[in-house]
Write a protein that holds these residues in place. Structure first.
Motif, short mmCIF file in Angstrom:
data_model
loop_
_atom_site.label_atom_id
_atom_site.label_comp_id
_atom_site.label_asym_id
_atom_site.label_seq_id
_atom_site.Cartn_x
_atom_site.Cartn_y
_atom_site.Cartn_z
N GLY A 111 3.08 9.35 -0.62
CA GLY A 111 1.92 9.40 -1.50
C GLY A 111 0.59 9.57 -0.82
N GLY A 112 0.58 9.65 0.51
CA GLY A 112 -0.66 9.92 1.21
C GLY A 112 -1.53 8.72 1.50
N TRP A 113 -0.93 7.52 1.51
CA TRP A 113 -1.68 6.32 1.89
C TRP A 113 -1.52 6.09 3.39
N CYS A 114 -2.60 6.08 4.13
CA CYS A 114 -2.59 5.67 5.53
C CYS A 114 -3.25 4.30 5.57
N SER A 115 -2.44 3.26 5.43
CA SER A 115 -2.96 1.92 5.18
C SER A 115 -2.58 0.95 6.29
N ALA A 116 -3.24 -0.22 6.27
CA ALA A 116 -2.92 -1.29 7.21
C ALA A 116 -1.82 -2.19 6.69
N VAL A 145 -8.44 -3.85 -17.34
CA VAL A 145 -8.73 -4.45 -16.03
C VAL A 145 -9.38 -5.82 -16.19
N LEU A 146 -8.86 -6.80 -15.48
CA LEU A 146 -9.43 -8.15 -15.46
C LEU A 146 -10.08 -8.46 -14.11
N GLY A 147 -9.73 -7.73 -13.09
CA GLY A 147 -10.24 -7.94 -11.74
C GLY A 147 -9.46 -7.06 -10.79
N ALA A 148 -9.64 -7.26 -9.49
CA ALA A 148 -8.93 -6.44 -8.51
C ALA A 148 -9.10 -7.05 -7.13
N THR A 149 -8.29 -6.56 -6.21
CA THR A 149 -8.52 -6.83 -4.79
C THR A 149 -8.92 -5.52 -4.12
N PHE A 150 -9.70 -5.65 -3.04
CA PHE A 150 -10.13 -4.44 -2.31
C PHE A 150 -10.08 -4.71 -0.81
N THR A 151 -9.53 -3.76 -0.08
CA THR A 151 -9.59 -3.77 1.38
C THR A 151 -10.12 -2.43 1.86
N PRO A 152 -10.96 -2.43 2.89
CA PRO A 152 -11.46 -1.15 3.41
C PRO A 152 -10.47 -0.44 4.32
N HIS A 153 -9.35 -1.09 4.64
CA HIS A 153 -8.46 -0.57 5.68
C HIS A 153 -7.38 0.34 5.12
N CYS A 154 -7.79 1.44 4.54
CA CYS A 154 -6.85 2.46 4.08
C CYS A 154 -7.57 3.79 3.97
N ALA A 155 -6.91 4.84 4.39
CA ALA A 155 -7.40 6.20 4.20
C ALA A 155 -6.38 6.96 3.37
#
Length: 445
Positions: free
Chosen positions: A69-74, A171-181
């Motif tokens: 799927g094209g996720w380059c993630s941590a 949507v009630l909320g979410a998590t976010f990390t910057p470590h993914c391209a």
């Protein structure tokens, strides 16, 4: 629907000849996906005199490397808590693994830029939506655990914070990390193959390897003898070391500017939600939505066949889920495809070298960046370097084998079915699923 159409493989493929007879090498690598090619790249870069041969049964990137799927993630398939509990590991080692994964996301982008690989790399992070009370509780718990085990870079977002970037439903909320391209996987794997060839690596396609042994890889066309043999076959690994589990993907037509204004995703974060049955998506460089998920069955005796790439029921479910996620009533889907990924019994990826036989794999779908880390780690192991990478807790780990059939078939498919039921349970009860809790040990939790 006809044959599955993979968005990432629309460009013409370079044709490489099969092995033409016996030959000697310093390193022979079995598999021309990300693991094999990253290993070849870093080895050739570290020592240009090495004779490196890559053998591929099909074509470069034929497996998960050209279908994901094209996720380059941590993301790493095993939790920090599980990594810390491995023999010889520790809390600090698990945290170092987390940091190494973050660095790998950046490393992929740096290499792509340095080597001129135009793979649409863009680092916009990952947003994972909470769309039910149970998902919201799970999101908060994940943030708390991340702060306990790492540098605290996973953030909780309120509903209003989410809506500034992503306008999804419920949507009630979410998590976010910057470590993914996000990337174009096909462009990355084909570009990487061209780069290693420029560095003197030989790639033979249409060359199945019938046996990997100490000092040699045996094919119908000849034997490649080498001091080190690297198995980089991931979901195509024979035996019971990994189970090939299918993940399927769909893609839309390029969406209008007005539609994107309504959806958001302007910085192209990868996206998902906190359901149990995994989904994943991205906004591509050419303005499409690519969206995938689990749900396809595991096939008896770990069979992997082209016909399994197509599951119309799962494709339809993915399309319906994406329409619901962004209220997309009139969008047209143009591509649908699938492929197998490798799942070890304890859901923990590993890399290692013993008696001249090296391996890496078991990424459970988190392989785009993990393969890069594997390639750098294998390079250090093969060159006998004692580095921070060779001391990470996944190095030398050996997962136990999967159960024999029919228990493997029954267990894996029961687990996949249970995750679907767990999401339905949470919609009804508004509490965390008891089904998911009970199935956790089977699914690596």
């Amino acid at each position: 629907m006809g044959r599955p159409l993979n968005l990432w493989s629309s460009e013409p493929l370079a044709s490489r000849p099969p092995l033409g007879g016996d030959r000697d090498a310093d390193v022979v690598i079995v598999g021309a996906g990300y693991t094999g090619l990253w290993t070849a790249y870093y080895l050739a870069k570290a020592d240009p005199t090495l004779r490196i041969v890559v053998l591929e049964k099909e074509t470069v990137g034929f497996g998960a490397s050209g279908r994901n799927g094209g996720w380059c993630s941590a993301l790493f398939p095993a939790s920090a808590r599980k990594l810390a509990a491995l023999p010889g590991s520790s809390r600090s080692a698990a945290i170092e693994m987390h940091r190494a994964m973050q660095a790998s996301v950046n490393e992929v982008g740096l290499v792509a830029a340095a080597e001129g690989i135009d793979c649409d790399y863009h680092k916009g992070g990952t947003i994972v939506l909470a769309r039910s009370a149970a998902q919201l509780a799970r999101a908060r718990a994940e943030v708390a655990e991340a702060h306990e085990w790492g540098p605290g870079d996973l953030r909780f977002l309120s509903r209003s914070e989410v809506e500034t970037d992503v306008r999804a439903t419920k949507v009630l909320g979410a998590t976010f990390t910057p470590h993914c391209a996000v990337i174009h996987p096909g462009k990355l794997v084909r570009g990487l193959a061209a780069v290693v060839e420029r560095r003197g690596v030989t790639i033979h396609e249409s060359t199945p390897v019938s046996s990997v042994e100490v000092g040699r890889a045996i094919t119908p066309y000849g034997v490649v003898r080498a001091e080190v043999v690297v198995r980089a076959t991931e979901g195509f690994t024979p035996g019971r070391a990994v189970a090939p589990v299918y993940s399927l993907v769909v893609a839309t037509e390029p969406l209008s500017d007005a539609t994107w204004d309504r959806i958001g995703l302007a910085d192209r974060p990868s996206f998902s939600d906190h359901r149990h049955l995994i989904i994943y998506g991205q906004r591509t460089a050419d303005g499409r939505l690519v969206f995938g998920g689990r749900g396809a069955p595991y096939h008896f005796r770990s069979r992997v066949r082209p016909s399994y790439d197509e599951e119309p029921r799962v494709f339809a479910k993915l399309q319906a889920t994406l329409r619901d996620l962004f209220a997309l009533d009139d969008v047209r889907f143009t591509h649908a495809w699938g492929g197998a990924l490798g799942v070890p019994r304890d859901w923990c990826a590993s890399v290692g070298l013993a008696n001249g036989l090296a391996w890496a794999g078991g990424y459970v779908g988190d392989g785009v960046s993990t393969t890069n880390l594997a390639g750098r780690t294998l390079t250090d192991l093969i060159l006998r370097r004692d580095t921070a990478l060779t001391r990470l807790p996944w190095v030398g780990h050996q997962s136990r084998n999967w159960e024999p059939e029919p228990f493997r078939w029954l267990g894996i498919n029961a687990g996949l079915r249970a995750m679907t039921l767990a999401d339905a349970e949470e919609r009804l009860t508004r509490h965390n699923s008891q089904i998911a809790r009970l199935m956790g040990p089977l699914l690596g939790s």
